[in-house]
Scaffold this active site. Structure first.
Site, PDB file in Angstrom:
ATOM      1  N   ARG A  27       1.225  -1.113  -0.231  1.00 39.14           N
ATOM      2  CA  ARG A  27      -0.308   0.007  -0.279  1.00 39.14           C
ATOM      3  C   ARG A  27       0.790   0.980   0.253  1.00 39.14           C
ATOM      4  O   ARG A  27       0.482   2.176   0.802  1.00 39.14           O
ATOM      5  CB  ARG A  27      -1.128  -0.214   0.834  1.00 39.14           C
ATOM      6  N   ARG A  31      -3.180   6.701   0.709  1.00 36.29           N
ATOM      7  CA  ARG A  31      -3.676   7.305   1.626  1.00 36.29           C
ATOM      8  C   ARG A  31      -3.001   8.375   2.306  1.00 36.29           C
ATOM      9  O   ARG A  31      -3.257   9.528   2.997  1.00 36.29           O
ATOM     10  CB  ARG A  31      -4.777   6.814   1.647  1.00 36.29           C
ATOM     11  N   ARG A  40      -7.392  11.452  -5.623  1.00 35.04           N
ATOM     12  CA  ARG A  40      -8.011  10.594  -5.258  1.00 35.04           C
ATOM     13  C   ARG A  40      -9.847  12.174  -5.782  1.00 35.04           C
ATOM     14  O   ARG A  40     -10.321  11.229  -6.639  1.00 35.04           O
ATOM     15  CB  ARG A  40      -8.223   9.932  -3.658  1.00 35.04           C
ATOM     16  N   ASP A  77      -7.501  -2.754  -6.507  1.00 35.18           N
ATOM     17  CA  ASP A  77      -7.608  -3.162  -5.430  1.00 35.18           C
ATOM     18  C   ASP A  77      -7.889  -4.970  -5.791  1.00 35.18           C
ATOM     19  O   ASP A  77      -8.411  -5.227  -6.817  1.00 35.18           O
ATOM     20  CB  ASP A  77      -9.506  -2.001  -5.756  1.00 35.18           C
ATOM     21  N   TYR A 152     -14.934 -11.940   0.958  1.00 36.20           N
ATOM     22  CA  TYR A 152     -16.354 -10.273   1.157  1.00 36.20           C
ATOM     23  C   TYR A 152     -16.919 -10.687   0.195  1.00 36.20           C
ATOM     24  O   TYR A 152     -18.006 -10.418   0.014  1.00 36.20           O
ATOM     25  CB  TYR A 152     -14.892  -9.290   0.514  1.00 36.20           C
TER      26      TYR A 152
END
Length: 347
Positions: A27, A31, A40, A77, A152
């Site tokens: 990652r 962010r 973003r 992702d 998920y």
């Protein structure tokens, strides 16, 4: 290309012990970077951002401009494959992923071949990044591993995976069928990424914890093996890193039984486990992302400890999981400067 001119990551994955380990962070595009947060904001939603090759390539390259990472990992992702197979996927701000009802298995099986074309924008992102990235820095493609993605898909959101494990026991044939179609779609996706410019591939099994030995073999090792066999059968020889996060002592079995090139270790991996795996395969990891966020002398001590315990074998310096969004840039620089001798660059 002679061996010394190859990207440092590829040399480590080929089994070399280098003057210093290659370093990249899971990652690392994201962010914790102000420039990412600004970028973003230019996309209407997270999924649209992932499928925009120009924006995703820029996000991939942002940390490479700022820090001396030895490899870039494509911005994407792990939940793009369910969408390509026909399940609704979206992200709620501040809450994470949401997925619609699980489609019929037969309907998803019919979409496996077409799913790769629906993910073609990720290939374009890789091609754009490879064209802009320095030749000495490697490019990594990735996919979520079938069991993690299945959790998920079954539960519809991030959870403690209790419902998915119960599904594994109560509906074993359906789960095996779901894992098989996910394995086939994932193999096709990784082959496409390699052809688009990825020099290394990675399988993220983020939720391998809490599984009994038989369940771990069935849900983690067997699907990973199926994927790698298909990738190799397609003529792709790029090294493949497997991350069975939370696998505990079963990680050694995974390293022995699964044909991954290298094993990524999580934060709980002991020095001894890593050293035993290193006798047959390169390893990666296992700095705690929380410690990276905390910084200070404890961070310095852990970095030195990891280098001391694993640096004499083929080793890739990395985190045990993804970098946290509120990690200070100075702490990232603290680690990278120790390993590479270079500090943060102006952007």
């Amino acid at each position: 290309m002679n061996a010394s001119a190859q990207p440092r990551l590829l040399r480590a994955l080929a089994g070399e012990t280098l003057d210093r380990p290659p370093v990249w962070f899971m990652r690392q595009a994201g962010r914790y970077l102000a420039e990412y947060r600004a970028l973003r904001e230019t996309a209407p939603d997270f999924i649209s951002f992932c499928f925009d090759p120009e924006k995703a390539a820029e996000a991939t390259l942002q940390p490479m401009r700022r820090f001396p990472y030895d490899a870039a990992i494509v911005f994407a992702d792990i939940l793009l494959i369910p969408g390509a197979l026909g399940q609704k996927v979206w992200f709620e701000a501040g809450e994470g992923p949401r997925l619609g009802p699980l489609p019929e298995l037969a309907a998803m099986e019919a979409e496996v071949e077409a799913s790769t074309q629906r993910l073609a924008n990720i290939g374009e992102t890789l091609t754009r990044v490879r064209a802009s990235l320095e030749p000495e820095r490697a490019l990594i493609g990735f996919a979520g591993a079938p069991w993690t993605v299945a959790t998920y898909m079954i539960e519809g959101r991030s959870s403690d995976r209790t419902g998915a494990r119960r599904f594994a026991y109560e509906h074993p044939e359906d789960l095996d069928r779901l894992l098989a179609l996910l394995s086939d779609a994932t193999a096709r996706y990784l082959v496409m990424q390699a052809k688009a410019g990825a020099q290394v591939l990675k399988l993220f099994e983020s939720w391998a914890e809490g599984l009994s030995e038989p369940l771990f073999q069935r849900l983690v090792t067997a699907p990973h093996t199926r994927i790698i066999q298909q990738v190799r059968a397609a003529g792709v020889d790029a090294p493949i890193i497997g991350l069975p996060r939370g696998g505990g002592q079963l990680v050694e079995d995974y390293a022995r039984d699964c044909p991954v090139t290298a094993v990524a270790l999580d934060t709980q991996a002991s020095a001894a486990v890593g050293q035993r795996i290193q006798k047959t395969k390169p390893i990666q990891g296992a700095l705690d992302p929380l410690l990276l966020r905390a910084g200070g002398k404890a961070l310095d001590a852990r970095v030195e400890g990891l280098l001391a315990q694993w640096g004499s074998g083929p080793y890739i310096f990395n985190l045990g999981h993804g970098i946290l969004p509120d990690t200070p840039l100075a702490h990232v620089e603290q680690v990278l400067k120790r390993i590479t001798g270079e500090g943060m660059r102006a952007v």
